[in-house]
Motif scaffolding. Structure first.
Motif, PDB file in Angstrom:
ATOM      1  N   LYS A   1      -7.101  -0.675  -1.594  1.00 55.69           N
ATOM      2  CA  LYS A   1      -7.060  -0.576  -2.830  1.00 55.69           C
ATOM      3  C   LYS A   1      -5.647  -1.445  -2.781  1.00 55.69           C
ATOM      4  O   LYS A   1      -4.316  -0.833  -2.224  1.00 55.69           O
ATOM      5  N   LEU A   2      -5.071  -2.760  -3.544  1.00 54.89           N
ATOM      6  CA  LEU A   2      -3.773  -3.125  -3.210  1.00 54.89           C
ATOM      7  C   LEU A   2      -2.880  -3.473  -4.838  1.00 54.89           C
ATOM      8  O   LEU A   2      -3.526  -3.448  -5.790  1.00 54.89           O
ATOM      9  N   THR A   3      -1.861  -2.924  -4.429  1.00 53.54           N
ATOM     10  CA  THR A   3      -0.851  -3.090  -6.315  1.00 53.54           C
ATOM     11  C   THR A   3       0.255  -3.205  -5.616  1.00 53.54           C
ATOM     12  O   THR A   3       0.835  -2.908  -4.916  1.00 53.54           O
ATOM     13  N   SER A   4       0.635  -3.884  -6.924  1.00 51.68           N
ATOM     14  CA  SER A   4       2.481  -4.105  -7.088  1.00 51.68           C
ATOM     15  C   SER A   4       3.037  -3.427  -8.515  1.00 51.68           C
ATOM     16  O   SER A   4       2.917  -4.043  -9.080  1.00 51.68           O
ATOM     17  N   LEU A   5       2.923  -2.175  -7.859  1.00 52.81           N
ATOM     18  CA  LEU A   5       3.468  -0.941  -9.455  1.00 52.81           C
ATOM     19  C   LEU A   5       4.319  -0.459  -9.044  1.00 52.81           C
ATOM     20  O   LEU A   5       5.025  -0.173  -7.963  1.00 52.81           O
ATOM     21  N   ASP A   6       5.590  -0.189  -9.964  1.00 54.85           N
ATOM     22  CA  ASP A   6       6.183   1.253  -9.384  1.00 54.85           C
ATOM     23  C   ASP A   6       5.457   2.918  -8.641  1.00 54.85           C
ATOM     24  O   ASP A   6       4.726   2.734  -9.757  1.00 54.85           O
ATOM     25  N   PHE A   7       6.796   2.943  -7.675  1.00 54.92           N
ATOM     26  CA  PHE A   7       6.152   3.920  -7.324  1.00 54.92           C
ATOM     27  C   PHE A   7       5.559   5.479  -8.031  1.00 54.92           C
ATOM     28  O   PHE A   7       4.649   6.093  -7.792  1.00 54.92           O
ATOM     29  N   GLU A   8       6.234   5.596  -8.956  1.00 61.84           N
ATOM     30  CA  GLU A   8       5.670   6.712 -10.033  1.00 61.84           C
ATOM     31  C   GLU A   8       4.117   6.495  -9.932  1.00 61.84           C
ATOM     32  O   GLU A   8       3.705   7.824 -10.447  1.00 61.84           O
ATOM     33  N   LYS A   9       3.646   5.574 -11.222  1.00 59.19           N
ATOM     34  CA  LYS A   9       1.832   5.414 -11.316  1.00 59.19           C
ATOM     35  C   LYS A   9       1.790   5.442  -9.890  1.00 59.19           C
ATOM     36  O   LYS A   9       0.409   6.673 -10.311  1.00 59.19           O
ATOM     37  N   VAL A  10       2.190   5.133  -8.753  1.00 58.46           N
ATOM     38  CA  VAL A  10       0.616   5.932  -7.882  1.00 58.46           C
ATOM     39  C   VAL A  10       0.967   7.174  -7.078  1.00 58.46           C
ATOM     40  O   VAL A  10       0.044   7.614  -6.837  1.00 58.46           O
ATOM     41  N   ILE A  11       2.134   7.529  -7.505  1.00 63.53           N
ATOM     42  CA  ILE A  11       2.463   9.508  -6.936  1.00 63.53           C
ATOM     43  C   ILE A  11       1.757  10.103  -8.440  1.00 63.53           C
ATOM     44  O   ILE A  11       1.179  10.870  -7.921  1.00 63.53           O
ATOM     45  N   LYS A  12       1.262   9.320  -9.658  1.00 64.92           N
ATOM     46  CA  LYS A  12       0.592  10.592 -10.675  1.00 64.92           C
ATOM     47  C   LYS A  12      -0.719  10.045 -10.268  1.00 64.92           C
ATOM     48  O   LYS A  12      -1.304  11.320 -11.005  1.00 64.92           O
ATOM     49  N   ALA A  13      -0.369   8.842 -10.413  1.00 66.48           N
ATOM     50  CA  ALA A  13      -2.537   8.835 -10.775  1.00 66.48           C
ATOM     51  C   ALA A  13      -2.905   9.927  -9.801  1.00 66.48           C
ATOM     52  O   ALA A  13      -3.028  10.197  -8.724  1.00 66.48           O
ATOM     53  N   LYS A  14      -4.268  10.818 -10.559  1.00 69.59           N
ATOM     54  CA  LYS A  14      -4.886  11.577 -10.525  1.00 69.59           C
ATOM     55  C   LYS A  14      -6.306  11.227  -9.510  1.00 69.59           C
ATOM     56  O   LYS A  14      -6.622   9.902  -9.342  1.00 69.59           O
TER      57      LYS A  14
END
Ligand SMILES: C[S@@+](CC[C@H](N)C(=O)[O-])C[C@H]1O[C@@H](n2cnc3c(N)ncnc32)[C@H](O)[C@@H]1O
Length: 270
Positions: free
Chosen positions: A155-168
């Motif tokens: 999976k490849l995304t361009s998001l702010d880090f917070e969304k990636v760390i918080k995702a369940k």
């Protein structure tokens, strides 16, 4: 760890520390692996893939390039076009000034400039290809081929880090967190700068996460203070001074911190 394919030349790449870092990723069984700040992805390319793998970086052009290297169709096109490519200053300027009309062209331009600019830097880039020392365009397929294969199903995304760390997740998640330095020595390396608030926001996001993480930073008081609630490992290793030539660059001793929210078994490596 066998020979690790290096896709990009990237400031802050962790190639010099892979053996040491492997102790940290091997210490935690996990079904999902995430890198919120993937950059050049040196750890991802060195590590065994797990069931779910997620690479992220706020730099959209970098992620567009990863996506095109991942896609077998675009990868084939990239490899074919680089077979007849040249690396010289005139061509570099032409590519640098060129307009792109779709994602494939963004990726082709990004990859060309990454391979031929000084230290692979794309913020205020400068011509930096060295005859006989840099990898010539007709050999770029040696990197694009194996790295593209490894990106399959990632999976490849361009998001702010917070969304990636918080995702369940329904799996055990391991995060490798490699943010920009707290006190960068050089002028801007990355297109997206990191402020002191971002460093604080990262620490509070990691403090709350249920996922396991290992985090790398330079050793400084501010970082030690921000992470006093976690396990702080002091490490020293040699890194190449000149990352434009990984094979021959001179070596310098570096000190860093590897910070975790889990214990690692005793190691002889540091
Ligand atoms: C130190 S580099 C990563 C180096 C990489 N691990 C490697 O081995 O090459 C940090 C990365 O963070 C990205 N970045 C900056 N701000 C970000 C944010 N808010 N969220 C996600 N990525 C960000 C930059 O684009 C840069 O690629």
């Amino acid at each position: 760890m066998g020979k690790v394919p290096i896709l990009f030349r990237y400031p802050g790449g962790k190639f010099y520390a892979l053996k040491l870092l492997s102790e940290f990723w091997n210490a935690v069984p996990h079904g999902e692996y995430r890198e919120p700040f993937v950059g050049g992805g040196s750890v991802f390319f060195a590590k065994q893939k797990v069931e779910t793998n997620w690479l992220n970086d706020l730099d959209e052009e970098l992620i567009t390039t990863y996506k095109n290297v991942k896609s077998p169709r675009s990868r084939k096109k990239l490899i074919a076009s680089f077979k007849n490519e040249v690396a010289n200053k005139e061509r570099w300027r032409e590519v640098f000034e060129s307009e792109t009309k779709d994602d494939y062209e963004v990726a082709k331009k990004y990859y060309y400039l990454n391979r031929t600019s000084f230290s692979g830097k794309l913020v205020s880039p400068a011509w930096g290809y060295r005859e006989k020392r840099s990898l010539p365009p007709e050999r770029w397929h040696e990197r694009l081929g194996p790295c593209g294969e490894k990106l399959k199903d990632v999976k490849l995304t361009s998001l702010d880090f917070e969304k990636v760390i918080k995702a369940k997740s329904d799996k055990e998640v391991l995060l490798f967190v490699d943010p920009p330095y707290f006190k960068p020595k050089k002028k801007k390396h990355y297109r997206h700068g990191f402020t002191s608030e971002d460093h604080i926001r990262l620490a509070s996001t990691l403090k709350l996460t249920k996922h396991k993480f290992f985090l790398t930073y330079e050793d400084c008081e501010e970082v030690r203070e921000l992470y006093k609630w976690a396990n702080i490992h002091e490490v020293k290793f040699f890194y190449r001074v000149d990352n434009s030539n990984i094979e021959n660059g001179s070596r310098k001793m570096g000190f860093e911190l590897i910070i975790t929210n889990y214990e690692i078994p005793k190691t002889t490596l540091f």
